[in-house]
Design a protein around this motif. Structure first.
Motif, short mmCIF file in Angstrom:
data_model
loop_
_atom_site.label_atom_id
_atom_site.label_comp_id
_atom_site.label_asym_id
_atom_site.label_seq_id
_atom_site.Cartn_x
_atom_site.Cartn_y
_atom_site.Cartn_z
N THR A 105 5.23 11.09 0.64
CA THR A 105 4.72 9.80 0.18
C THR A 105 5.24 8.73 1.11
N VAL A 106 4.33 7.85 1.55
CA VAL A 106 4.72 6.70 2.35
C VAL A 106 4.35 5.43 1.59
N VAL A 107 5.22 4.44 1.66
CA VAL A 107 5.05 3.20 0.91
C VAL A 107 5.36 2.03 1.83
N VAL A 108 4.50 1.01 1.80
CA VAL A 108 4.76 -0.22 2.55
C VAL A 108 5.06 -1.34 1.57
N CYS A 128 0.85 -1.19 0.00
CA CYS A 128 0.00 0.00 0.00
C CYS A 128 0.89 1.24 0.00
N SER A 129 0.28 2.37 -0.32
CA SER A 129 1.02 3.64 -0.33
C SER A 129 0.03 4.78 -0.15
N PRO A 178 -2.66 2.87 4.72
CA PRO A 178 -2.73 4.11 5.49
C PRO A 178 -3.79 4.99 4.86
N GLY A 179 -4.55 5.71 5.68
CA GLY A 179 -5.69 6.38 5.08
C GLY A 179 -6.11 7.67 5.70
N ARG A 180 -5.21 8.47 6.21
CA ARG A 180 -5.62 9.77 6.71
C ARG A 180 -5.86 10.71 5.53
N SER A 181 -6.78 11.63 5.69
CA SER A 181 -7.10 12.55 4.61
C SER A 181 -5.99 13.58 4.45
N ALA A 213 4.26 -1.49 10.25
CA ALA A 213 4.64 -0.64 9.12
C ALA A 213 3.51 0.34 8.78
N VAL A 214 2.29 -0.18 8.70
CA VAL A 214 1.15 0.68 8.37
C VAL A 214 0.90 1.70 9.47
N GLN A 215 1.10 1.28 10.74
CA GLN A 215 0.88 2.22 11.84
C GLN A 215 1.87 3.37 11.78
N TRP A 216 3.11 3.08 11.40
CA TRP A 216 4.09 4.17 11.28
C TRP A 216 3.62 5.16 10.21
N CYS A 217 3.12 4.64 9.09
CA CYS A 217 2.63 5.51 8.02
C CYS A 217 1.44 6.34 8.50
N ASP A 218 0.51 5.71 9.20
CA ASP A 218 -0.63 6.46 9.74
C ASP A 218 -0.17 7.57 10.66
N ASN A 219 0.80 7.26 11.51
CA ASN A 219 1.32 8.27 12.44
C ASN A 219 1.98 9.42 11.68
N ARG A 220 2.76 9.09 10.65
CA ARG A 220 3.43 10.15 9.88
C ARG A 220 2.41 11.04 9.19
#
Length: 240
Positions: free
Chosen positions: A154-157, A142-143, A236-239, A196-203
């Motif tokens: 941009t975040v990429v898993v 995901c990205s 990851p899915g924050r607006s 990994a996804v949680q780090w992206c959500d946090n960022r």
């Protein structure tokens, strides 16, 4: 200075069949006027073309969607028909890797002058060069691409295809400094996809800690013949 006009070199060519024609229209043709070539290479005989494209329409679509398209065109010069493959990818190095592993010479698909932003440091340059070479060692899970001028990131898993990898999940994090006109790219290693996804959500929420380093120490291997369970995946899915 405006970018050069996009040319797929398909004059007098037709899609190989109706399925290819419909697929090309939906994947490329319908938004062709919003596509800009960041890199392109054409074989000397004209039978193949490779493109890294930026899709300007993506910024108005689903939030976080990749904005780059890797396009591989194959022409039948005798029959005057063409086929194609494409992939939507979040980072230019990933698009270049996709094309390289379909036969594009590595040194021929660099970004055109004035396209994209230059790398801010040697760490970024080295990581991008490695991704171009071994991008097929990972699967994109995901990205999320954020094109807010105040936080272009941009975040990429990724998941390592080698089950024995001591860092099975990777996060790539690109940030663009719009004032300096440069970008940085960093990599972190995680034991699970959820971490990994949680780090992206946090960022994306402005709360991320530094990326953990990729640990390349040996780990215990799985007994021969066993298959790992598929991880639960959520993008990851924050607006924006």
């Amino acid at each position: 200075m405006p970018p050069p006009e996009l040319d797929f070199r398909l004059d007098d060519f037709e899609a190989a069949d109706e399925r290819a024609e419909e697929a090309f229209w939906h994947a490329i043709g319908i938004e062709q006027d919003m596509l800009t070539a960041l890199a392109e290479y054409h074989t000397p005989d004209g039978s193949q073309s490779f493109y890294v494209l930026h899709n300007g329409a993506a910024t108005w679509g689903i939030p976080g969607e990749p904005q780059l398209v890797a396009l591989y065109l194959q022409r039948d010069l005798a029959g005057r028909t063409f086929r194609f493959e494409h992939a939507k990818l979040p980072l230019s190095a990933m698009a270049q890797s996709w094309l390289i592993h379909r036969g594009c010479p590595r040194d021929a698909i660099g970004l055109l002058p004035g396209m994209g932003t230059p790398s801010a440091d040697e760490t970024t340059r080295a990581l991008e060069q490695r991704l171009m070479g071994d991008g097929d060692h990972f699967a994109l899970l995901c990205s999320y691409t954020r094109d807010d001028p105040d936080d272009m990131t941009t975040v990429v898993v990724l998941r390592a295809l080698d089950e024995r990898s001591p860092a099975p999940f990777r996060v790539l994090h690109e940030e663009v400094d719009t004032d300096a006109g440069m970008h940085t790219l960093r990599e972190g290693g995680f034991a699970t996809v959820d971490e990994a996804v949680q780090w992206c959500d946090n960022r994306l929420g402005g709360e991320a800690a530094p990326l953990p380093p990729v640990r390349l120490t040996p780990r215990r291997t799985r007994p021969s013949g066993t298959v790992p369970a598929a991880p639960a995946q959520r993008p990851p899915g924050r607006s924006r």
